[in-house]
Design a protein around this motif. Sequence first.
Motif, PDB file in Angstrom:
ATOM      1  N   ASP A  50       0.817  -1.218   0.000  1.00 27.68           N
ATOM      2  CA  ASP A  50       0.000   0.000   0.000  1.00 27.68           C
ATOM      3  C   ASP A  50       0.849   1.265   0.000  1.00 27.68           C
ATOM      4  O   ASP A  50       0.314   2.366   0.065  1.00 27.68           O
ATOM      5  CB  ASP A  50      -0.937   0.006   1.215  1.00 27.68           C
ATOM      6  N   GLY A  51       2.158   1.118  -0.056  1.00 27.61           N
ATOM      7  CA  GLY A  51       3.043   2.278  -0.110  1.00 27.61           C
ATOM      8  C   GLY A  51       3.428   2.841   1.239  1.00 27.61           C
ATOM      9  O   GLY A  51       4.037   3.903   1.321  1.00 27.61           O
ATOM     10  N   ARG A  52       3.085   2.151   2.332  1.00 22.02           N
ATOM     11  CA  ARG A  52       3.455   2.611   3.670  1.00 22.02           C
ATOM     12  C   ARG A  52       4.894   2.196   3.984  1.00 22.02           C
ATOM     13  O   ARG A  52       5.295   1.069   3.714  1.00 22.02           O
ATOM     14  CB  ARG A  52       2.529   2.007   4.728  1.00 22.02           C
ATOM     15  N   PHE A  53       5.644   3.111   4.563  1.00 20.62           N
ATOM     16  CA  PHE A  53       7.000   2.800   4.981  1.00 20.62           C
ATOM     17  C   PHE A  53       6.968   1.812   6.146  1.00 20.62           C
ATOM     18  O   PHE A  53       6.288   2.044   7.148  1.00 20.62           O
ATOM     19  CB  PHE A  53       7.745   4.066   5.429  1.00 20.62           C
ATOM     20  N   LEU A  54       7.684   0.716   6.006  1.00 17.74           N
ATOM     21  CA  LEU A  54       7.796  -0.277   7.073  1.00 17.74           C
ATOM     22  C   LEU A  54       9.074  -0.074   7.872  1.00 17.74           C
ATOM     23  O   LEU A  54       9.101  -0.296   9.074  1.00 17.74           O
ATOM     24  CB  LEU A  54       7.776  -1.688   6.494  1.00 17.74           C
ATOM     25  N   MET A  55      10.134   0.315   7.173  1.00 20.97           N
ATOM     26  CA  MET A  55      11.397   0.606   7.846  1.00 20.97           C
ATOM     27  C   MET A  55      12.238   1.505   6.957  1.00 20.97           C
ATOM     28  O   MET A  55      12.036   1.567   5.750  1.00 20.97           O
ATOM     29  CB  MET A  55      12.155  -0.668   8.221  1.00 20.97           C
ATOM     30  N   ALA A  56      13.150   2.193   7.589  1.00 23.99           N
ATOM     31  CA  ALA A  56      14.073   3.076   6.872  1.00 23.99           C
ATOM     32  C   ALA A  56      15.362   3.137   7.673  1.00 23.99           C
ATOM     33  O   ALA A  56      15.338   3.155   8.900  1.00 23.99           O
ATOM     34  CB  ALA A  56      13.472   4.467   6.724  1.00 23.99           C
ATOM     35  N   ASN A  57      16.475   3.177   6.942  1.00 23.71           N
ATOM     36  CA  ASN A  57      17.749   3.227   7.654  1.00 23.71           C
ATOM     37  C   ASN A  57      18.101   4.682   8.019  1.00 23.71           C
ATOM     38  O   ASN A  57      17.481   5.627   7.525  1.00 23.71           O
ATOM     39  CB  ASN A  57      18.855   2.539   6.852  1.00 23.71           C
ATOM     40  N   PRO A  58      19.078   4.856   8.895  1.00 24.24           N
ATOM     41  CA  PRO A  58      19.441   6.210   9.341  1.00 24.24           C
ATOM     42  C   PRO A  58      19.839   7.150   8.199  1.00 24.24           C
ATOM     43  O   PRO A  58      19.560   8.350   8.263  1.00 24.24           O
ATOM     44  CB  PRO A  58      20.618   5.964  10.289  1.00 24.24           C
ATOM     45  N   VAL A  59      20.479   6.621   7.160  1.00 30.52           N
ATOM     46  CA  VAL A  59      20.883   7.469   6.030  1.00 30.52           C
ATOM     47  C   VAL A  59      19.645   8.028   5.330  1.00 30.52           C
ATOM     48  O   VAL A  59      19.585   9.221   5.006  1.00 30.52           O
ATOM     49  CB  VAL A  59      21.773   6.681   5.037  1.00 30.52           C
ATOM     50  N   PHE A  60      18.629   7.184   5.124  1.00 29.21           N
ATOM     51  CA  PHE A  60      17.396   7.644   4.488  1.00 29.21           C
ATOM     52  C   PHE A  60      16.691   8.668   5.366  1.00 29.21           C
ATOM     53  O   PHE A  60      16.234   9.710   4.890  1.00 29.21           O
ATOM     54  CB  PHE A  60      16.465   6.465   4.196  1.00 29.21           C
ATOM     55  N   ILE A  61      16.626   8.393   6.653  1.00 34.60           N
ATOM     56  CA  ILE A  61      15.953   9.304   7.594  1.00 34.60           C
ATOM     57  C   ILE A  61      16.646  10.669   7.591  1.00 34.60           C
ATOM     58  O   ILE A  61      15.984  11.709   7.551  1.00 34.60           O
ATOM     59  CB  ILE A  61      15.910   8.681   9.004  1.00 34.60           C
ATOM     60  N   LYS A  62      17.978  10.663   7.583  1.00 31.30           N
ATOM     61  CA  LYS A  62      18.729  11.921   7.547  1.00 31.30           C
ATOM     62  C   LYS A  62      18.488  12.649   6.227  1.00 31.30           C
ATOM     63  O   LYS A  62      18.309  13.873   6.203  1.00 31.30           O
ATOM     64  CB  LYS A  62      20.211  11.656   7.746  1.00 31.30           C
ATOM     65  N   LEU A  63      18.453  11.914   5.125  1.00 27.72           N
ATOM     66  CA  LEU A  63      18.226  12.493   3.807  1.00 27.72           C
ATOM     67  C   LEU A  63      16.854  13.168   3.724  1.00 27.72           C
ATOM     68  O   LEU A  63      16.719  14.270   3.206  1.00 27.72           O
ATOM     69  CB  LEU A  63      18.331  11.398   2.737  1.00 27.72           C
ATOM     70  N   ILE A  64      15.847  12.526   4.289  1.00 27.79           N
ATOM     71  CA  ILE A  64      14.486  13.064   4.266  1.00 27.79           C
ATOM     72  C   ILE A  64      14.357  14.250   5.213  1.00 27.79           C
ATOM     73  O   ILE A  64      13.592  15.177   4.976  1.00 27.79           O
ATOM     74  CB  ILE A  64      13.465  11.959   4.622  1.00 27.79           C
ATOM     75  N   GLY A  65      15.092  14.215   6.319  1.00 23.92           N
ATOM     76  CA  GLY A  65      15.065  15.325   7.264  1.00 23.92           C
ATOM     77  C   GLY A  65      13.854  15.329   8.174  1.00 23.92           C
ATOM     78  O   GLY A  65      13.463  16.386   8.683  1.00 23.92           O
ATOM     79  N   ARG A  66      13.272  14.165   8.377  1.00 21.18           N
ATOM     80  CA  ARG A  66      12.134  14.042   9.303  1.00 21.18           C
ATOM     81  C   ARG A  66      12.454  12.967  10.336  1.00 21.18           C
ATOM     82  O   ARG A  66      13.200  12.039  10.049  1.00 21.18           O
ATOM     83  CB  ARG A  66      10.877  13.602   8.544  1.00 21.18           C
ATOM     84  N   PRO A  67      11.841  13.053  11.499  1.00 27.24           N
ATOM     85  CA  PRO A  67      12.045  11.989  12.488  1.00 27.24           C
ATOM     86  C   PRO A  67      11.432  10.678  11.985  1.00 27.24           C
ATOM     87  O   PRO A  67      10.475  10.682  11.210  1.00 27.24           O
ATOM     88  CB  PRO A  67      11.298  12.475  13.731  1.00 27.24           C
ATOM     89  N   GLU A  68      11.997   9.581  12.429  1.00 30.65           N
ATOM     90  CA  GLU A  68      11.513   8.256  12.007  1.00 30.65           C
ATOM     91  C   GLU A  68      10.018   8.089  12.264  1.00 30.65           C
ATOM     92  O   GLU A  68       9.308   7.482  11.471  1.00 30.65           O
ATOM     93  CB  GLU A  68      12.303   7.164  12.746  1.00 30.65           C
ATOM     94  N   GLU A  69       9.531   8.661  13.362  1.00 28.19           N
ATOM     95  CA  GLU A  69       8.105   8.549  13.701  1.00 28.19           C
ATOM     96  C   GLU A  69       7.212   9.182  12.640  1.00 28.19           C
ATOM     97  O   GLU A  69       6.042   8.845  12.519  1.00 28.19           O
ATOM     98  CB  GLU A  69       7.818   9.216  15.055  1.00 28.19           C
ATOM     99  N   GLN A  70       7.746  10.142  11.884  1.00 29.83           N
ATOM    100  CA  GLN A  70       6.962  10.780  10.826  1.00 29.83           C
ATOM    101  C   GLN A  70       7.109  10.058   9.475  1.00 29.83           C
ATOM    102  O   GLN A  70       6.499  10.449   8.500  1.00 29.83           O
ATOM    103  CB  GLN A  70       7.397  12.243  10.659  1.00 29.83           C
ATOM    104  N   ILE A  71       7.907   9.012   9.462  1.00 30.84           N
ATOM    105  CA  ILE A  71       8.136   8.251   8.225  1.00 30.84           C
ATOM    106  C   ILE A  71       7.436   6.890   8.291  1.00 30.84           C
ATOM    107  O   ILE A  71       6.632   6.559   7.410  1.00 30.84           O
ATOM    108  CB  ILE A  71       9.650   8.087   7.953  1.00 30.84           C
ATOM    109  N   ILE A  72       7.761   6.111   9.315  1.00 26.91           N
ATOM    110  CA  ILE A  72       7.241   4.762   9.418  1.00 26.91           C
ATOM    111  C   ILE A  72       5.717   4.769   9.555  1.00 26.91           C
ATOM    112  O   ILE A  72       5.149   5.500  10.346  1.00 26.91           O
ATOM    113  CB  ILE A  72       7.868   4.020  10.627  1.00 26.91           C
TER     114      ILE A  72
END
Length: 76
Positions: A50-72
Amino acid sequence: EQPHGMHGVVLTFIDNTEIRRQQSKTQASEKRFRSILDNTDSPVYLKDRDGRFLMANPVFIKLIGRPEEQIIGKTW
């Protein structure tokens, strides 16, 4: 005399040794995967169908510039 006509007990035992063994193997595999994910220099993420983020590594999180809670769990 037993109350309410109770006269016995039935016990059921299940050998869950193999289940526990498989759970342990799965946890070890997930730990290795997470270690690789967390230590790569490339941005990596995993989404469900469905396009929902299940996990992301620290490099991706830093690249996006949002906290993990706003991604997963999100679909943006």
